[in-house]
Enzyme design. Structure first.
Site, mmCIF file in Angstrom:
data_model
loop_
_atom_site.group_PDB
_atom_site.id
_atom_site.type_symbol
_atom_site.label_atom_id
_atom_site.label_comp_id
_atom_site.label_asym_id
_atom_site.label_seq_id
_atom_site.Cartn_x
_atom_site.Cartn_y
_atom_site.Cartn_z
ATOM 1 N N LYS A 193 0.371 9.595 -9.411
ATOM 2 C CA LYS A 193 1.018 10.169 -8.216
ATOM 3 C C LYS A 193 2.076 11.194 -8.606
ATOM 4 O O LYS A 193 3.026 11.438 -7.861
ATOM 5 C CB LYS A 193 1.643 9.042 -7.391
ATOM 6 C CG LYS A 193 0.628 8.070 -6.843
ATOM 7 C CD LYS A 193 1.288 6.992 -6.000
ATOM 8 C CE LYS A 193 0.257 6.011 -5.464
ATOM 9 N NZ LYS A 193 0.871 4.813 -4.876
ATOM 10 N N HIS A 210 5.736 -3.312 2.110
ATOM 11 C CA HIS A 210 6.432 -3.657 0.871
ATOM 12 C C HIS A 210 7.487 -4.740 1.133
ATOM 13 O O HIS A 210 7.610 -5.698 0.374
ATOM 14 C CB HIS A 210 7.180 -2.431 0.310
ATOM 15 C CG HIS A 210 6.316 -1.304 -0.156
ATOM 16 N ND1 HIS A 210 6.499 -0.011 0.260
ATOM 17 C CD2 HIS A 210 5.268 -1.273 -1.011
ATOM 18 C CE1 HIS A 210 5.612 0.777 -0.325
ATOM 19 N NE2 HIS A 210 4.844 0.029 -1.103
ATOM 20 N N SER A 264 2.456 4.059 1.951
ATOM 21 C CA SER A 264 3.498 5.088 1.944
ATOM 22 C C SER A 264 2.896 6.451 2.272
ATOM 23 O O SER A 264 3.532 7.271 2.946
ATOM 24 C CB SER A 264 4.174 5.146 0.572
ATOM 25 O OG SER A 264 4.811 3.933 0.284
ATOM 26 N N ARG A 291 -3.903 -5.362 -0.191
ATOM 27 C CA ARG A 291 -4.246 -5.081 1.202
ATOM 28 C C ARG A 291 -5.731 -5.318 1.435
ATOM 29 O O ARG A 291 -6.133 -6.285 2.041
ATOM 30 C CB ARG A 291 -3.883 -3.636 1.556
ATOM 31 C CG ARG A 291 -2.402 -3.429 1.772
ATOM 32 C CD ARG A 291 -2.050 -1.992 1.806
ATOM 33 N NE ARG A 291 -2.480 -1.321 0.593
ATOM 34 C CZ ARG A 291 -2.155 -0.097 0.248
ATOM 35 N NH1 ARG A 291 -1.419 0.635 1.045
ATOM 36 N NH2 ARG A 291 -2.561 0.416 -0.887
#
Ligand code: PNS
Length: 165
Positions: A41, A17, A130, A92
């Site tokens: 989430k 990040h 994360s 990514r």
């Protein structure tokens, strides 16, 4: 002034990040790192919104044009309120693409004045997330490669619960 928003869960912020935030800060006059609500989430958050903001503030303290904020509503609504011209996201792998593409198109519909700008992640952060950081830290593994040094202890002490047996 060209304002960009970097939205995300940041639960917690990682070196991946930080790399994106730093590069965005060189492209825009002001970058708002926005701790946002991801309905997907809901039940997996490890850090409170306040904790996440505190960690981001710590690692961005030397970036003069970077601010940290939080928002629990639609990103489009926040963009309109702050007059932001861009959403900056890190990409990514190909596996990120479908979801990010869907969000970019949806945000464009909801707030056409802002463009989504994708920055390709640096090669060393390709695999980083994360969730991976949380899993390693909670099992007592070394996450020093993955999170900025100044918040390493905060993250470890929050996530690692030594086995009591
Ligand atoms: O780091 P994440 O969890 O992949 O970030 C996703 C996030 C928080 C940026 C996304 O869920 C979001 O924008 N949430 C705000 C609510 C919203 O605007 N939803 C519609 C976007 S299509």
């Amino acid at each position: 002034m060209r304002i960009a928003v970097c939205p995300g869960s940041f639960d917690p912020v990682t070196k991946g990040h930080l790399d994106i935030i730093e590069r965005a800060s060189k492209l825009f006059d002001k970058v708002i790192v926005l701790v946002s609500f991801n309905p997907r989430k809901l039940n997996s958050a490890a850090f409170t919104i306040e904790e996440r903001m505190k960690l981001i503030l710590e690692v961005t303290k030397d970036m003069d044009n970077v601010l940290v904020d939080c928002h629990s509503g639609l990103l489009a609504e926040y963009l309109a309120r702050t007059n932001a011209c861009a959403i900056v996201k890190g990409l990514r792998a190909v596996s990120d693409f479908e979801y990010e593409f869907q969000m970019a198109l949806t945000n464009k519909k909801l707030y056409p004045e802002a463009e989504t700008v994708f920055l390709t992640t640096s090669a060393e952060n390709m695999y980083l997330s994360s969730s991976v950081v949380k899993e390693i830290a909670s099992l007592g593994g070394d996450i020093s490669e993955f999170v900025p040094g100044e918040i390493l202890d905060d993250i470890n002490s929050r996530l690692f619960v030594p086995d009591q047996n």
